[in-house]
Design an enzyme around this catalytic site. Structure first.
Site, short mmCIF file in Angstrom:
data_model
loop_
_atom_site.label_atom_id
_atom_site.label_comp_id
_atom_site.label_asym_id
_atom_site.label_seq_id
_atom_site.Cartn_x
_atom_site.Cartn_y
_atom_site.Cartn_z
N GLY A 115 0.80 -1.23 0.00
CA GLY A 115 0.00 0.00 0.00
C GLY A 115 0.83 1.27 0.00
N GLU A 138 3.41 -9.26 -1.43
CA GLU A 138 2.09 -9.85 -1.13
C GLU A 138 2.00 -11.36 -1.31
OE1 GLU A 138 2.58 -7.15 -3.05
OE2 GLU A 138 1.45 -5.50 -2.16
C1 QUE Z 1 3.74 -9.09 3.15
C2 QUE Z 1 2.85 -8.08 2.98
C3 QUE Z 1 2.55 -7.17 4.01
C4 QUE Z 1 3.22 -7.33 5.23
C5 QUE Z 1 4.13 -8.35 5.40
C6 QUE Z 1 4.38 -9.22 4.36
C7 QUE Z 1 1.61 -6.10 3.87
C8 QUE Z 1 1.39 -5.26 4.99
C9 QUE Z 1 2.10 -5.47 6.18
C10 QUE Z 1 1.95 -4.68 7.37
C11 QUE Z 1 3.07 -4.30 8.10
C12 QUE Z 1 2.96 -3.57 9.27
C13 QUE Z 1 1.71 -3.22 9.75
C14 QUE Z 1 0.57 -3.61 9.05
C15 QUE Z 1 0.70 -4.33 7.87
O1 QUE Z 1 2.98 -6.49 6.26
O2 QUE Z 1 1.00 -5.91 2.78
O3 QUE Z 1 -0.63 -3.26 9.51
O4 QUE Z 1 1.57 -2.52 10.92
O5 QUE Z 1 0.49 -4.25 4.87
O6 QUE Z 1 5.27 -10.24 4.50
O7 QUE Z 1 2.21 -7.94 1.80
#
Ligand code: QUE
Length: 357
Positions: A115, A138
């Site tokens: 994102g 992802e």
């Molecule tokens: C793969 C991902 C994501 C990820 C870890 C992965 C991802 C994502 C987050 C994430 C990280 C910290 C946060 C949170 C989400 O981690 O898309 O809310 O605090 O948003 O291995 O695709």
């Protein structure tokens, strides 16, 4: 005006400054942040004082680590419609940034994933620093490169986009410049001065076609040259192994090679969701012939298919909930992913289709 405690907006002279302010969650985007940013961009679009928009993140680690996929996970398990609204609003925001008429400058001074790529890469200027770490990871959470990933990855020099999509490989500033995902390299300690100079631009309000050159001039003046790009150095391996006609063929190519590089990347792909790998391959193949808005419609269809499936929930459980990093994918093997399962991710949604307004 939509407001949200995790995103700050300030007008500094000629610039609209956006600060993603959720540092404990690496500035991951909540629905509230997405809606507030979208509303503010629409306001600044019409504001003749605002010449350019700058976006940055709070804290030493991250620009933005992604979307608040933990909230989406909870919503999916509870049957809440956030699973639709979140992606709909996020992708609509990505589209607004893609088509934004004023210079849009992203200061990618830290982790920029998923994102975070969607709220920066579609803008005109993407500034990398020595702290930049970019990725589309992802497939590790049973999802696929979204937020316009189908569009920008499929337009990189082939097959680099596929390599980034399948492996989730991390890019540093040199790699980001090499792929042109970043437009400038500016050392982190110069960003404050860059922002100051942008805010002090003296513009002719009724000559908006001159604004872009003024912004670019400030950025170029502070730019430096990063070191060598690892990604550029790996180009022969990437071409050889990822320029294949299927995910299975990529895996076979890596397995047969037996170099350290091939073994390492084979092991990485073995950990990814088999379904994610195959739908991401199909996603990039289709995206090469689609315009931006059609890419977003495709991604929305894919997101909703993932919400109705298994691996997204298992991926979030393994990475963000239990943190055991041991997902049990279903199906567990590439050969068990059927054509029917793949096609289900690309089917029109009827009245639930993503509509841009
Ligand atoms: C793969 C991902 C994501 C990820 C870890 C992965 C991802 C994502 C987050 C994430 C990280 C910290 C946060 C949170 C989400 O981690 O898309 O809310 O605090 O948003 O291995 O695709």
């Amino acid at each position: 005006m939509a407001e949200d405690p995790n995103i700050l907006f300030e007008q500094q002279g000629r610039i609209g400054m956006v600060t993603l302010d959720r540092p404990k969650a690496l500035n991951a985007l909540t629905l509230g942040m997405i809606e507030a940013l979208h509303a503010k961009l629409e306001e600044w679009r019409e504001d003749s004082v605002v010449q350019a928009v700058v976006i940055r993140g709070t804290g030493p680690k991250a620009f933005c680590a992604g979307g608040d996929v933990r909230a989406v996970y909870d919503a999916g398990r509870e049957g809440s419609d956030l699973t639709q609204r979140f992606f709909h609003q996020e992708y609509s925001l990505n589209r607004t940034i893609k088509h934004y008429p004023k210079p849009f400058v992203a200061l990618l001074d830290g982790i920029t994933m998923g994102g975070g790529m969607g709220v920066s890469i579609h803008g005109r200027y993407r500034i990398a620093t020595e702290k930049t770490l970019m990725a589309m990871p992802e497939t590790a959470i049973g999802f696929f490169p979204d937020v316009g990933g189908s569009y920008f990855l499929s337009r990189l020099q082939e097959p680099v986009g596929l390599y980034l999509a399948l492996t989730g490989a991390r890019l540093d500033a040199a790699d980001a410049l090499h792929t042109e995902l970043a437009t400038h390299y500016i050392p982190s300690d110069r960003l404050e001065e860059v922002v100051h100079q942008l805010s002090a631009l003296d513009i002719v309000e009724d000559e908006p076609w001159t604004w872009d050159a003024q912004v670019a001039e400030v950025l170029v003046r502070h730019s430096d040259v990063p070191g060598d790009s690892t990604l550029a150095g790996d180009h022969r391996e990437i071409e050889r192994h990822f320029g294949q006609e299927s995910v299975g063929a990529v895996m076979d190519s890596l397995r047969e090679d037996n170099s350290d590089w091939a073994n390492e990347h084979f092991d990485t792909l073995q950990k990814r969701s088999p379904t994610s790998l195959i739908i991401s391959f199909e996603e990039l193949r289709r995206a090469a012939n689609l315009d931006f808005d059609s890419c977003m419609r495709m991604e929305y269809r894919m997101s909703q298919a993932c919400m109705a499936g298994h691996d997204f929930y298992e991926g979030i459980r393994a990475v963000l909930v239990d943190k055991d990093h041991a997902p049990k994918w279903v199906p567990a093997d590439l050969t068990e992913v059927t054509q029917e399962m793949v096609q289900a991710h690309f089917r029109p949604l009827g009245e639930d289709e993503l509509a841009f307004d």
